[in-house]
Design a protein around this motif. Structure first.
Motif, PDB file in Angstrom:
ATOM      1  N   LEU A 167       0.825  -1.205   0.000  1.00 33.71           N
ATOM      2  CA  LEU A 167       0.000   0.000   0.000  1.00 33.71           C
ATOM      3  C   LEU A 167       0.860   1.257   0.000  1.00 33.71           C
ATOM      4  N   ALA A 168       1.943   1.219   0.760  1.00 29.41           N
ATOM      5  CA  ALA A 168       2.863   2.360   0.766  1.00 29.41           C
ATOM      6  C   ALA A 168       3.492   2.553  -0.609  1.00 29.41           C
ATOM      7  N   ALA A 169       3.790   1.444  -1.288  1.00 30.81           N
ATOM      8  CA  ALA A 169       4.363   1.535  -2.630  1.00 30.81           C
ATOM      9  C   ALA A 169       3.361   2.123  -3.615  1.00 30.81           C
ATOM     10  N   LEU A 170       2.080   1.760  -3.469  1.00 28.02           N
ATOM     11  CA  LEU A 170       1.055   2.317  -4.348  1.00 28.02           C
ATOM     12  C   LEU A 170       0.924   3.826  -4.154  1.00 28.02           C
ATOM     13  N   LEU A 171       1.069   4.288  -2.927  1.00 29.24           N
ATOM     14  CA  LEU A 171       0.973   5.726  -2.649  1.00 29.24           C
ATOM     15  C   LEU A 171       2.221   6.469  -3.108  1.00 29.24           C
ATOM     16  N   ASP A 172       3.362   5.785  -3.097  1.00 25.12           N
ATOM     17  CA  ASP A 172       4.614   6.378  -3.583  1.00 25.12           C
ATOM     18  C   ASP A 172       4.913   7.709  -2.880  1.00 25.12           C
ATOM     19  N   GLY A 173       4.806   7.713  -1.547  1.00 16.84           N
ATOM     20  CA  GLY A 173       5.154   8.891  -0.771  1.00 16.84           C
ATOM     21  C   GLY A 173       4.057   9.916  -0.615  1.00 16.84           C
ATOM     22  N   ARG A 174       2.887   9.683  -1.192  1.00 16.70           N
ATOM     23  CA  ARG A 174       1.796  10.649  -1.088  1.00 16.70           C
ATOM     24  C   ARG A 174       0.819  10.231   0.007  1.00 16.70           C
TER      25      ARG A 174
ATOM     26  N   PRO B 123     -11.046  -7.990 -11.311  1.00 20.82           N
ATOM     27  CA  PRO B 123     -11.461  -7.816 -12.713  1.00 20.82           C
ATOM     28  C   PRO B 123     -10.698  -8.772 -13.614  1.00 20.82           C
ATOM     29  N   SER B 124     -11.167  -8.906 -14.833  1.00 18.17           N
ATOM     30  CA  SER B 124     -10.482  -9.787 -15.776  1.00 18.17           C
ATOM     31  C   SER B 124      -9.118  -9.231 -16.155  1.00 18.17           C
ATOM     32  N   GLN B 125      -8.987  -7.902 -16.134  1.00 20.67           N
ATOM     33  CA  GLN B 125      -7.699  -7.255 -16.365  1.00 20.67           C
ATOM     34  C   GLN B 125      -7.459  -6.277 -15.217  1.00 20.67           C
ATOM     35  N   ALA B 126      -6.635  -5.278 -15.437  1.00 19.80           N
ATOM     36  CA  ALA B 126      -6.344  -4.308 -14.376  1.00 19.80           C
ATOM     37  C   ALA B 126      -7.561  -3.447 -14.084  1.00 19.80           C
ATOM     38  N   GLY B 127      -7.733  -3.107 -12.812  1.00 23.36           N
ATOM     39  CA  GLY B 127      -8.771  -2.174 -12.404  1.00 23.36           C
ATOM     40  C   GLY B 127      -8.132  -0.851 -12.019  1.00 23.36           C
ATOM     41  N   SER B 128      -8.794  -0.097 -11.141  1.00 25.37           N
ATOM     42  CA  SER B 128      -8.246   1.172 -10.669  1.00 25.37           C
ATOM     43  C   SER B 128      -8.652   1.364  -9.218  1.00 25.37           C
ATOM     44  N   CYS B 129      -7.955   2.254  -8.529  1.00 26.74           N
ATOM     45  CA  CYS B 129      -8.240   2.434  -7.111  1.00 26.74           C
ATOM     46  C   CYS B 129      -7.887   3.839  -6.658  1.00 26.74           C
ATOM     47  N   ALA B 130      -8.470   4.211  -5.514  1.00 26.10           N
ATOM     48  CA  ALA B 130      -8.081   5.416  -4.776  1.00 26.10           C
ATOM     49  C   ALA B 130      -7.619   4.947  -3.411  1.00 26.10           C
ATOM     50  N   VAL B 131      -6.416   5.322  -3.019  1.00 22.27           N
ATOM     51  CA  VAL B 131      -5.830   4.897  -1.753  1.00 22.27           C
ATOM     52  C   VAL B 131      -5.516   6.127  -0.920  1.00 22.27           C
ATOM     53  N   THR B 132      -5.786   6.049   0.381  1.00 18.78           N
ATOM     54  CA  THR B 132      -5.425   7.143   1.279  1.00 18.78           C
ATOM     55  C   THR B 132      -4.937   6.583   2.603  1.00 18.78           C
TER      56      THR B 132
ATOM     57  N   ARG C 103      -3.914   8.924  -3.342  1.00 19.22           N
ATOM     58  CA  ARG C 103      -3.587   8.802  -4.767  1.00 19.22           C
ATOM     59  C   ARG C 103      -4.607   7.945  -5.491  1.00 19.22           C
ATOM     60  N   CYS C 104      -4.874   8.300  -6.760  1.00 17.62           N
ATOM     61  CA  CYS C 104      -5.679   7.467  -7.658  1.00 17.62           C
ATOM     62  C   CYS C 104      -4.734   6.853  -8.688  1.00 17.62           C
ATOM     63  N   ARG C 105      -4.960   5.564  -9.014  1.00 17.57           N
ATOM     64  CA  ARG C 105      -4.063   4.897  -9.954  1.00 17.57           C
ATOM     65  C   ARG C 105      -4.664   3.558 -10.403  1.00 17.57           C
ATOM     66  N   ARG C 106      -4.004   2.925 -11.379  1.00 21.31           N
ATOM     67  CA  ARG C 106      -4.416   1.605 -11.824  1.00 21.31           C
ATOM     68  C   ARG C 106      -4.072   0.569 -10.762  1.00 21.31           C
ATOM     69  N   LEU C 107      -4.823  -0.546 -10.777  1.00 20.39           N
ATOM     70  CA  LEU C 107      -4.620  -1.605  -9.790  1.00 20.39           C
ATOM     71  C   LEU C 107      -4.576  -2.935 -10.524  1.00 20.39           C
TER      72      LEU C 107
END
Length: 239
Positions: free
Chosen positions: A153-160, A182-191, A163-167
């Protein structure tokens, strides 16, 4: 008889000088209204050639009026969206305040986000200290944060902070194990969930890879995380 004078060469006016002179004498056409009707100017659409000055003015005024009307409609749409967002957020927060314990908080969060914001999946990764007083292990969408999940989770935030990004499917299976990926990549918002010290992470996810685009503002997610962190800490306190 003296020789006849040679005719003076025909002089032409510099268009730029004419323009400057008219700019210095804006009252030139007063009393010369007929001249205005004779003037020809280019039409905005070159296919229509030249038109009278009055026709061009009418066209420009109509364009300005239509532009102002479009801008006003955009403002009204924005106001209606903001009002709807406020009402849904208010109902969400009130529902969270009524949750009796941490598991009820997580369940209410997932239900409200699905119904009011069309969020397909939610996970609430809480610090181990927040489950010390729980009589039973946390129920999805609430999970106890471990070292591996915290690192990812910390890596997904990348110091922020948010963040919104692909998952990827791999991350989905790891971070949202209670919901089919999902069958392929999804997306997420992490805080991050913080209240003086780290309390965990909140992740909202969608099967649509463009739902939580990287360009989206994260103000709502951060605000929701602040509310959830406070409620989690309140529920974790021993009676």
């Amino acid at each position: 008889m003296p020789p006849a004078k040679a005719p003076e060469p025909r002089q032409t006016l510099d268009p730029e000088m004419v323009a400057q002179w008219l700019a210095r004498h804006p009252d030139f056409f007063i009393g010369r209204e007929g001249l205005l009707q004779q003037l020809k100017v280019p039409h905005p659409d070159a296919r229509h050639g030249a038109v009278s000055l009055l026709q061009r003015l009418v066209h420009d005024l109509r364009e300005r009026a239509e532009g102002a009307e479009r801008h006003l409609e955009q403002l009204l749409d924005s106001a209606r969206h903001n009002e709807s967002q406020y009402r849904r957020t208010r109902e969400l927060i009130l529902a969270l305040l009524e949750a009796e314990d941490s598991d009820a908080l997580g369940e209410t969060l997932a239900t409200q986000l699905a119904e009011r914001f069309r969020t397909q999946a939610v996970a609430l990764w809480c610090a181990p200290s927040l489950t010390d007083c729980d009589p039973a292990p946390p129920q999805p969408p609430r999970f106890v944060l471990d070292e591996a999940s915290g690192a990812r989770l910390a890596a997904l935030l990348d110091g922020r902070a948010s963040r919104c990004r692909r998952l990827s499917r791999t991350d989905w299976k790891r971070l949202l194990p209670h919901v089919d990926p999902p069958s392929q990549a999804g997306s997420c918002a992490v805080t991050r969930l913080t209240l003086g010290e780290p309390q965990g992470y909140l992740i909202l996810a969608s099967h649509d890879a463009e739902h939580f685009r990287a360009s989206l503002d994260t103000l709502f997610t951060e605000y929701l995380g602040e509310v959830v962190a406070r409620l989690m800490v309140a529920h974790a306190r021993p009676d």
